[in-house]
Design an enzyme around this catalytic site. Structure first.
Site, mmCIF file in Angstrom:
data_model
loop_
_atom_site.group_PDB
_atom_site.id
_atom_site.type_symbol
_atom_site.label_atom_id
_atom_site.label_comp_id
_atom_site.label_asym_id
_atom_site.label_seq_id
_atom_site.Cartn_x
_atom_site.Cartn_y
_atom_site.Cartn_z
ATOM 1 N N LYS A 1 2.617 -13.631 -11.679
ATOM 2 C CA LYS A 1 1.642 -15.125 -11.447
ATOM 3 C C LYS A 1 1.069 -14.917 -12.857
ATOM 4 C CE LYS A 1 -1.802 -15.632 -7.704
ATOM 5 N NZ LYS A 1 -2.211 -15.459 -6.111
ATOM 6 N N GLU B 1 -6.869 -12.613 9.209
ATOM 7 C CA GLU B 1 -7.833 -13.282 9.932
ATOM 8 C C GLU B 1 -8.189 -12.468 11.715
ATOM 9 O OE1 GLU B 1 -6.655 -14.682 8.569
ATOM 10 O OE2 GLU B 1 -7.929 -15.242 6.283
ATOM 11 N N ARG C 1 -8.266 -19.154 12.747
ATOM 12 C CA ARG C 1 -7.358 -18.458 13.214
ATOM 13 C C ARG C 1 -8.015 -17.156 14.323
ATOM 14 N NH1 ARG C 1 -3.276 -17.609 9.889
ATOM 15 N NH2 ARG C 1 -2.234 -19.909 9.020
HETATM 16 C C1 LIG Z 1 -5.595 -17.740 6.794
HETATM 17 C C2 LIG Z 1 -5.926 -18.071 5.291
HETATM 18 N N1 LIG Z 1 -6.803 -17.266 5.304
HETATM 19 C C3 LIG Z 1 -6.729 -17.001 3.222
HETATM 20 C C4 LIG Z 1 -6.293 -17.891 2.750
HETATM 21 C C5 LIG Z 1 -6.993 -18.011 1.259
HETATM 22 N N2 LIG Z 1 -5.659 -17.574 0.132
HETATM 23 C C6 LIG Z 1 -5.338 -19.081 -0.328
HETATM 24 S S1 LIG Z 1 -4.038 -18.209 -1.028
HETATM 25 C C7 LIG Z 1 -4.024 -16.810 -0.683
HETATM 26 C C8 LIG Z 1 -3.075 -15.364 -1.055
HETATM 27 C C9 LIG Z 1 -1.723 -15.935 -1.424
HETATM 28 O O1 LIG Z 1 -1.074 -14.499 -1.503
HETATM 29 P P1 LIG Z 1 0.289 -15.291 -2.002
HETATM 30 O O2 LIG Z 1 1.198 -16.132 -0.976
HETATM 31 O O3 LIG Z 1 1.167 -14.134 -2.276
HETATM 32 O O4 LIG Z 1 0.975 -16.557 -2.638
HETATM 33 P P2 LIG Z 1 0.298 -16.386 -4.588
HETATM 34 O O5 LIG Z 1 -0.854 -17.044 -5.204
HETATM 35 O O6 LIG Z 1 0.273 -14.875 -4.953
HETATM 36 O O7 LIG Z 1 1.295 -17.072 -5.156
HETATM 37 C C10 LIG Z 1 -4.967 -16.883 0.336
HETATM 38 C C11 LIG Z 1 -5.899 -15.178 0.660
HETATM 39 C C12 LIG Z 1 -5.274 -18.776 3.528
HETATM 40 N N3 LIG Z 1 -5.304 -20.143 2.410
HETATM 41 N N4 LIG Z 1 -5.211 -18.867 4.603
#
Ligand SMILES: Cc1ncc(C[n+]2csc(CCOP(=O)(O)OP(=O)(O)O)c2C)c(N)n1
Length: 637
Positions: A283, A360, A388
């Site tokens: 990342k 969630e 959710r």
């Molecule tokens: C249901 C939900 N909860 C929380 C989020 C907030 N959120 C956006 S990106 C993220 C992290 C995602 O991590 P990952 O899938 O590993 O992708 P990366 O950013 O590491 O590429 C979170 C918690 C979301 N988009 N949807």
């Protein structure tokens, strides 16, 4: 002209040499950094998927093949490779490119929900549909992060995909070890074990080289290699989780080696069954500030932590104070420790905070369990993500009258993240929950006050909701009306024209509206209800002393506080018009918070004009000439 500027669509990538692809990756990273530093946005995740996205677009044939980006925050590179370089500077600006895939922007974009962990379900449905429709030449590709893979939906989908043997479905797990923060949980540990197993990596390197030199003759060869790999993994990795689920697994692959990724994807594509390709990425790669950022690898620019002066920070500080007095108070976050302001609490009480991953639903029912066992959980969550867990809130928490406090950050218009992120539903869906109490603080002092009141409630759930951004100035009440705060009574007139009830910071907007209306001779009483559910019955008597009741809320109009007030007055046979101002029940586009509120008519100017019109309609003869003139086009500036 740069190489990137010459890319009008995925087909332009296909003839590029490996050297040109390396150059292209550098140009993409430069543009990502230059743009997001100016516009804000998801920098870290996109820097990590540059080579992966190039490889996807070289191997698959979008839009015939369907690419679903889970969450969609990592789709900037995809935007750049699908004809949006020239507009990229408008990212997240009103009228400009959205921060997520957008079907209005491109035929290459498919899923724009941006709530995590859905990609595999979309992909499952798409693949099944193409099979049924007799379109076997399409492949469906889902790109899912290790964070999104912690969400329950992803596992429900995997369970189904494993059974759909003849689906042409490629699942790419983009494993960077991070959500916002390092990904947590058993799955994360499993992936980490695969990542750090050097011995395993070496063996795999050997296989990968062999694999890439092997002429592609379709499934049998793949199957043989796959069998070899499985054997090795069984030796080196006892928990061969995906394969135990019955899903073909390829990896782990260095996601920054474009050629290797391409090779793996081509094999996966040609296999003709669901395949999971495990890609390891970093990342923030290519930008020191992101790579070295220990909070979230610059997941978002600006960094997503709770800054001084924000609602999140005020909440976080107060929770620390409550935690000192109340050892039974614990906190839960669904992968958003810093953005929800819980980091301070976690720092002081590391044993009393639970990060459950992007889960969630689990967060809420787990909170129910904590409450059943005598604790008072505070579930800190963005308003939009509570959607959710509606059933869990309703049945697992409320039905059992459990003392769980939901702290809903980013309630109301959020701004540049657009339709999926506006927290405009909670004020309505929480109104439906029997026994739920909802508080909406207007300023920092009220955050503290109402949060303390909420955690004192021991016989059912509570909500404290507040918006994104900085808290405004503090305003003290001039009087009490039941449990509500009266912020302003019109001077010298006991029976005023308008009773304006403003929810949360909208009470302060109400004060500005009252100032504007006073100039035009309309007397306004401004009330902050503090608790929007149950609606305070003192409003019944107060309504009778006015000629018009107005409610203002930063929430969808349907079923929100305004509707609850109107229902209360109807139930008490108060024959009084009620104007309910709130957000239109639509999917609102991105823009700054002020731009969106302005468009929704929730600024003091708009509200003053609309209220004047309503007063004039009600009793044309009574309204001062200055006020009616304003309704005929004279602006309230
Ligand atoms: C249901 C939900 N909860 C929380 C989020 C907030 N959120 C956006 S990106 C993220 C992290 C995602 O991590 P990952 O899938 O590993 O992708 P990366 O950013 O590491 O590429 C979170 C918690 C979301 N988009 N949807």
């Amino acid at each position: 002209m740069t190489l990137l500027e010459c890319i009008e669509g995925p087909e332009d990538l296909k003839g590029l040499s490996q050297e040109q692809l390396t150059c292209l990756a550098t140009e993409i990273r430069d543009l990502l950094i230059e743009t997001t530093v100016r516009t804000s946005g998801h920098l870290g995740p996109n820097l990590g998927v540059v080579e992966l996205t190039i490889a996807i677009h070289r191997v698959f044939d979008s839009p015939k093949d369907k690419i679903v980006f889970d969450t969609g925050h990592q789709a900037y590179v995809h935007k750049l490779l699908t004809g949006r370089v020239a507009r990229f500077g408008t990212l997240r600006q009103r009228g400009g490119l959205t921060g997520y895939p957008s079907r209005a922007e491109s035929e290459h974009d498919l899923v724009e929900n941006s709530h995590a962990s859905t990609s595999l379900s979309y992909a499952d449905g798409l693949a099944k549909a193409y099979k049924l429709r007799g379109e076997p030449d399409r492949t469906v590709v889902a790109v899912i992060g290790d964070g999104a893979l912690t969400g329950g939906m992803a596992w429900e989908a995997l369970n189904n995909i494993a059974a759909a043997k003849d689906s042409r479905l490629v699942m790419i797990v983009n494993d960077n070890g991070w959500s916002y923060q390092p990904t947590i949980g058993g799955l994360a540990e499993h992936l980490a074990a695969i990542r750090v197993s050097q011995r395993y990596e070496h063996v795999l390197d050997y296989i990968k080289t062999t694999l890439s030199r092997t002429p592609v003759v379709g499934a049998p060869i793949y199957g043989t290699l796959h069998g070899i790999k499985k054997g090795i993994k069984d030796v080196l990795q006892p928990q061969v989780m995906f394969e135990d689920l019955g899903i073909k697994y390829v990896g782990p692959i260095d996601g920054h080696d474009e050629r290797l990724v391409e090779t793996a994807l081509r094999h996966a594509r040609d296999f003709g069954e669901p395949v999971l390709v495990h890609v390891i990425t970093k990342k923030g790669l290519g930008y020191a500030e992101a790579e070295q950022n220990t909070v979230d690898c610059l997941h978002q620019v600006p960094a997503a932590g709770a800054a001084p002066g924000t609602w999140s920070r005020v909440f976080g500080d107060e929770l620390v104070a409550i935690g000192a007095r109340r050892p039974d108070v614990v906190a839960i976050t669904a992968a958003m420790l810093y953005p929800t302001g819980l980091a301070q609490f976690a720092h002081v009480y590391p044993d009393r905070v639970y990060d459950v991953g992007i889960a969630e639903q689990h967060a809420v029912t787990s909170a129910a369990g904590l409450a059943m066992a005598g604790l008072h959980p505070v579930v800190a969550i963005y308003s939009t993500f509570l959607n959710r867990a509606f059933d869990q809130t309703l049945m697992d928490v409320a039905l059992h009258r459990l003392p769980v406090t939901f702290v809903l950050d980013r309630a109301g218009v959020t701004g540049p993240d657009g339709a999926s992120h506006h927290g405009m539903w909670d004020g309505s869906i929480m109104q439906l929950v029997p026994g739920m109490k909802i508080a909406a603080p207007r300023d920092a002092k009220r955050v503290a006050e109402l949060l303390n009141e909420a955690v004192e409630v021991s016989d059912g759930p509570t909500v404290v909701r507040f918006p994104k951004g900085n808290v405004g100035g503090e305003v003290e009440a001039v009087a009490k009306l039941g449990g509500m705060d009266v912020l302003r009574s019109p001077a010298g007139s006991p029976a005023a024209d308008v009773l304006l009830v403003g929810v949360g910071p909208m009470a302060l907007t109400g004060l500005e509206v009252a100032d504007r209306l006073a100039v035009h001779g309309i007397g306004v009483t401004v009330v902050d209800p503090r608790w929007t559910k149950p609606v305070d019955e003192a409003l019944v008597g107060a309504a009778r002393q006015h000629r018009l009741v107005v409610t203002v809320e930063d929430n969808g109009r349907a079923g929100g506080f305004g509707d609850a007030v109107a229902r209360l007055l109807r139930d008490h046979d108060v024959d009084m018009p009620v104007k309910t101002f709130g957000l239109p029940q639509e999917f609102l586009a991105h823009g700054t918070r002020n731009e969106v509120l302005d468009e929704a008519g929730l600024t003091p100017q708009h509200l003053a004009r609309r209220i004047t019109e309503a007063v004039a309609l009600r009793s044309p003869g009574d309204v001062p000439a200055t006020a009616t003139a304003a309704t005929e086009g004279q602006p309230f500036e």
